[in-house]
Scaffold this motif. Structure first.
Motif, short mmCIF file in Angstrom:
data_model
loop_
_atom_site.label_atom_id
_atom_site.label_comp_id
_atom_site.label_asym_id
_atom_site.label_seq_id
_atom_site.Cartn_x
_atom_site.Cartn_y
_atom_site.Cartn_z
N SER A 188 -11.73 31.09 10.57
CA SER A 188 -10.90 32.18 11.06
C SER A 188 -11.72 33.03 12.03
CB SER A 188 -10.40 33.04 9.90
OG SER A 188 -9.68 34.16 10.39
N ASN A 189 -11.03 33.55 13.05
CA ASN A 189 -11.68 34.42 14.02
C ASN A 189 -11.41 35.90 13.76
OD1 ASN A 189 -12.74 32.25 15.53
ND2 ASN A 189 -10.77 31.98 16.59
N LEU A 190 -10.77 36.18 12.64
CA LEU A 190 -10.42 37.58 12.36
C LEU A 190 -11.62 38.37 11.86
CD1 LEU A 190 -6.95 37.38 10.56
CD2 LEU A 190 -7.45 37.87 12.96
N SER A 191 -11.59 39.64 12.17
CA SER A 191 -12.56 40.59 11.63
C SER A 191 -11.87 41.94 11.48
CB SER A 191 -13.79 40.71 12.55
OG SER A 191 -13.40 41.15 13.84
N GLU A 192 -12.48 42.81 10.74
CA GLU A 192 -11.88 44.13 10.52
C GLU A 192 -11.68 44.86 11.85
OE1 GLU A 192 -14.13 46.34 7.76
OE2 GLU A 192 -14.03 44.85 6.16
N GLY A 193 -10.50 45.43 12.01
CA GLY A 193 -10.18 46.16 13.23
C GLY A 193 -9.35 45.35 14.21
N ASP A 194 -9.24 44.03 14.02
CA ASP A 194 -8.40 43.23 14.91
C ASP A 194 -6.94 43.57 14.71
OD1 ASP A 194 -10.49 41.90 16.04
OD2 ASP A 194 -10.36 40.13 14.76
N PHE A 195 -6.18 43.48 15.79
CA PHE A 195 -4.74 43.70 15.72
C PHE A 195 -4.06 42.33 15.73
CE2 PHE A 195 -0.53 44.39 17.58
CZ PHE A 195 -0.05 45.41 16.76
N VAL A 196 -3.24 42.09 14.74
CA VAL A 196 -2.58 40.80 14.63
C VAL A 196 -1.09 40.98 14.77
CG1 VAL A 196 -4.38 39.80 13.18
CG2 VAL A 196 -2.45 40.96 12.12
N THR A 197 -0.45 39.91 15.22
CA THR A 197 1.02 39.87 15.31
C THR A 197 1.51 38.66 14.53
OG1 THR A 197 1.04 38.51 17.32
CG2 THR A 197 0.86 40.90 17.62
N SER A 198 2.81 38.47 14.55
CA SER A 198 3.39 37.36 13.81
C SER A 198 3.06 36.00 14.42
CB SER A 198 4.91 37.53 13.73
OG SER A 198 5.46 37.60 15.05
N SER A 199 2.44 35.98 15.60
CA SER A 199 2.05 34.72 16.24
C SER A 199 0.54 34.46 16.15
CB SER A 199 2.49 34.72 17.71
OG SER A 199 1.86 35.77 18.42
N THR A 200 -0.18 35.31 15.43
CA THR A 200 -1.62 35.15 15.28
C THR A 200 -1.93 34.25 14.08
OG1 THR A 200 -1.98 37.38 16.17
CG2 THR A 200 -3.81 36.35 15.00
N VAL A 201 -2.72 33.21 14.31
CA VAL A 201 -3.12 32.33 13.21
C VAL A 201 -4.25 33.00 12.43
CG1 VAL A 201 -4.05 30.08 12.56
CG2 VAL A 201 -2.44 30.26 14.48
N VAL A 202 -4.00 33.28 11.17
CA VAL A 202 -5.01 33.92 10.34
C VAL A 202 -6.07 32.91 9.92
CG1 VAL A 202 -5.42 35.09 8.15
CG2 VAL A 202 -3.41 35.67 9.53
N THR A 203 -5.63 31.79 9.37
CA THR A 203 -6.52 30.70 8.96
C THR A 203 -5.66 29.49 8.62
OG1 THR A 203 -8.33 30.07 7.47
CG2 THR A 203 -6.53 31.33 6.52
N THR A 204 -6.31 28.42 8.16
CA THR A 204 -5.59 27.24 7.68
C THR A 204 -5.83 27.11 6.17
OG1 THR A 204 -7.47 25.79 8.14
CG2 THR A 204 -5.81 26.04 9.87
N VAL A 205 -4.84 26.54 5.49
CA VAL A 205 -4.95 26.29 4.06
C VAL A 205 -4.56 24.83 3.82
CG1 VAL A 205 -4.28 26.96 1.74
CG2 VAL A 205 -4.38 28.69 3.56
N ASP A 206 -5.44 24.07 3.16
CA ASP A 206 -5.18 22.66 2.86
C ASP A 206 -5.24 22.43 1.36
OD1 ASP A 206 -5.01 21.92 5.57
OD2 ASP A 206 -7.19 21.82 5.72
N ASP A 207 -4.25 21.74 0.85
CA ASP A 207 -4.24 21.34 -0.55
C ASP A 207 -4.97 20.01 -0.67
OD1 ASP A 207 -3.78 20.70 -3.15
OD2 ASP A 207 -1.61 20.47 -2.96
N VAL A 208 -6.25 20.06 -1.07
CA VAL A 208 -7.09 18.86 -1.13
C VAL A 208 -7.14 18.25 -2.53
CG1 VAL A 208 -8.53 19.57 0.81
CG2 VAL A 208 -9.14 20.27 -1.52
N SER A 209 -6.22 18.67 -3.41
CA SER A 209 -6.19 18.06 -4.74
C SER A 209 -5.78 16.61 -4.68
CB SER A 209 -5.23 18.83 -5.64
OG SER A 209 -3.91 18.82 -5.10
N THR A 210 -5.09 16.24 -3.60
CA THR A 210 -4.69 14.85 -3.37
C THR A 210 -4.97 14.50 -1.92
OG1 THR A 210 -2.95 15.01 -5.04
CG2 THR A 210 -2.80 13.20 -3.47
N MET A 211 -5.60 13.33 -1.69
CA MET A 211 -5.86 12.84 -0.34
C MET A 211 -4.92 11.69 -0.04
SD MET A 211 -8.29 14.30 1.50
CE MET A 211 -9.74 15.36 1.34
#
Length: 395
Positions: A188-211
């Motif tokens: 993630s490129n976020l840090s405190e003080g950044d302004f985000v909108t509904s089109s800003t990617v916060v991070t990715t989440v992957d469910d790796v319990s199954t490949m």
């Protein structure tokens, strides 16, 4: 030298060559090795004679033909998302780092929520006032000192106050970005003080319990595919690592352009993680299809000529040439199909060079139990010039 002498010399050379070739062919057709007949201590050499060709044989066995498919697939996970905020606001706190394992509903990022907290407090105060007004109205209505319409207005006011609290709570909750399911977060490129909108990617989440791995299979194997079929995946980064898996789903349509069928298989998640496999990586997927039972012979017995492949079989001490079709090569053996060949037949694996169809042979190194015994190591001088598969008797 006169011309007639040159011609005569050429004729002599041709006749000598033809005689040598004829003698060699006659000796080979007899199928035997030249054996000296001289006795021990005798000075005179006995007359040579022809005998059977000595060979080493092996039994025809059977094995199941295996049809193997290798395909390049792409690793993926059942759930993989880009996480976006639902509102526009300033980031006040980042609660994760790349690679962290997170639980469902675990907070990842908090946004500025001061206004929402004030709005929630006001809504709670209004709800408290509406509840008090409803209680008074209910008491008056019970004593018949309040009209029905006034009581209904108090009930409606209380319900509106409840909805206002719910709305304020939702607005406050949206200032906290949480993990929608258990998994691993990415960069993630976020840090405190950044302004985000509904089109800003916060991070990715992957469910790796199954490949999972998705790969194409040629259409000719579509009738042999089934869920539960075992597969092996080899990552490109570790060619010596094999990850077990099984087919979990098969597409219902064949790609008309590539003539392939899309197949998905699940992999051993623990083994994949240990091998460093990540979603999006390429792996080589191997599927083994069990085929028909075929005759198996030693790879040493296969011979080739302009008509194709063939072998030599031995029956009643007589060699017979049998044409065969090579179906599959395995480690040390070959699966073949041949007319007149059956399981248990003896095929020649050593001593092939001097065989002719119908030649007499003697099998070496076979004991009564069918095991190969050690052949004699001593060879006479008369057998030293023969082919490696031919053994001469010692004096």
């Amino acid at each position: 030298m006169p011309l007639w002498k040159q011609i005569l010399l050429c004729l002599v050379v041709v006749l000598l060559a033809a005689g040598g070739w004829y003698f060699y062919q006659q000796r080979d057709s007899s199928g035997g090795a030249l054996v000296g007949a001289g006795g021990q201590g005798g000075g005179g050499g006995g007359q040579p004679r022809f005998g059977p060709t000595f060979v080493v044989t092996d039994a025809v066995t059977s094995d199941v033909e295996k049809d193997q498919v290798r395909s390049v697939g792409t690793v993926k996970v059942p759930r993989s998302i880009n996480l976006y905020p639902q509102v526009s606001a300033v980031v006040t706190e980042v609660l994760f780092k790349a690679g962290d394992k997170v639980a469902k509903d675990q907070p990842l990022v908090r946004l500025d929520d001061q206004d929402q907290r004030v709005a929630l407090d006001l809504a709670n105060v209004a709800l408290k006032d509406a509840k008090s007004a409803l209680d008074r109205a209910q008491k008056l209505a019970d004593s018949r000192n309040l009209s029905v319409s006034a009581l209904e207005d108090a009930q409606s006011g209380y319900r509106k106050a409840q909805i206002a609290v719910l709305g304020a709570q939702i607005a406050l909750d949206r200032r906290t970005i949480s993990a929608p399911f258990e998994g691993v977060v990415g960069l993630s490129n976020l840090s405190e003080g950044d302004f985000v909108t509904s089109s800003t990617v916060v991070t990715t989440v992957d469910d790796v319990s199954t490949m999972l791995v998705s790969f194409p299979v040629p259409e000719r194997y579509s009738g042999r595919l089934a869920e539960g079929l075992a597969v092996k995946a080899t990552p490109a980064s570790q060619a010596n690592t094999s990850i077990a898996g099984k087919v979990t789903s098969i597409d219902t349509r064949v790609d008309p352009a590539a003539r392939t069928l899309k197949v998905e298989a699940s992999l051993d998640a623990a083994a994949a993680a240990a091998a460093g496999v990540k979603p999006g990586m390429s792996v080589v997927v191997t599927l083994d299809f069990e085929g028909e039972k075929r005759l198996a012979i030693s790879a040493l017995s296969i011979q080739w000529d302009r008509n194709g492949s063939y072998i030599w079989t031995v029956k009643d001490d007589v060699a017979k040439r049998v044409p065969v079709n090579v179906l599959e090569r395995q480690s040390g053996q070959v699966l073949v199909a041949g007319e007149g060949l059956s399981e248990g037949d003896r095929v020649v694996v050593e001593g092939l060079q001097r065989l002719r169809d119908g030649a007499k042979v003697t099998e070496l190194g076979i004991d009564p139990g069918g095991n190969r015994a050690a052949a004699g190591a001593d060879k006479s001088e008369s057998g030293a010039g023969n082919a490696p598969a031919t053994v001469a008797k010692g004096g």
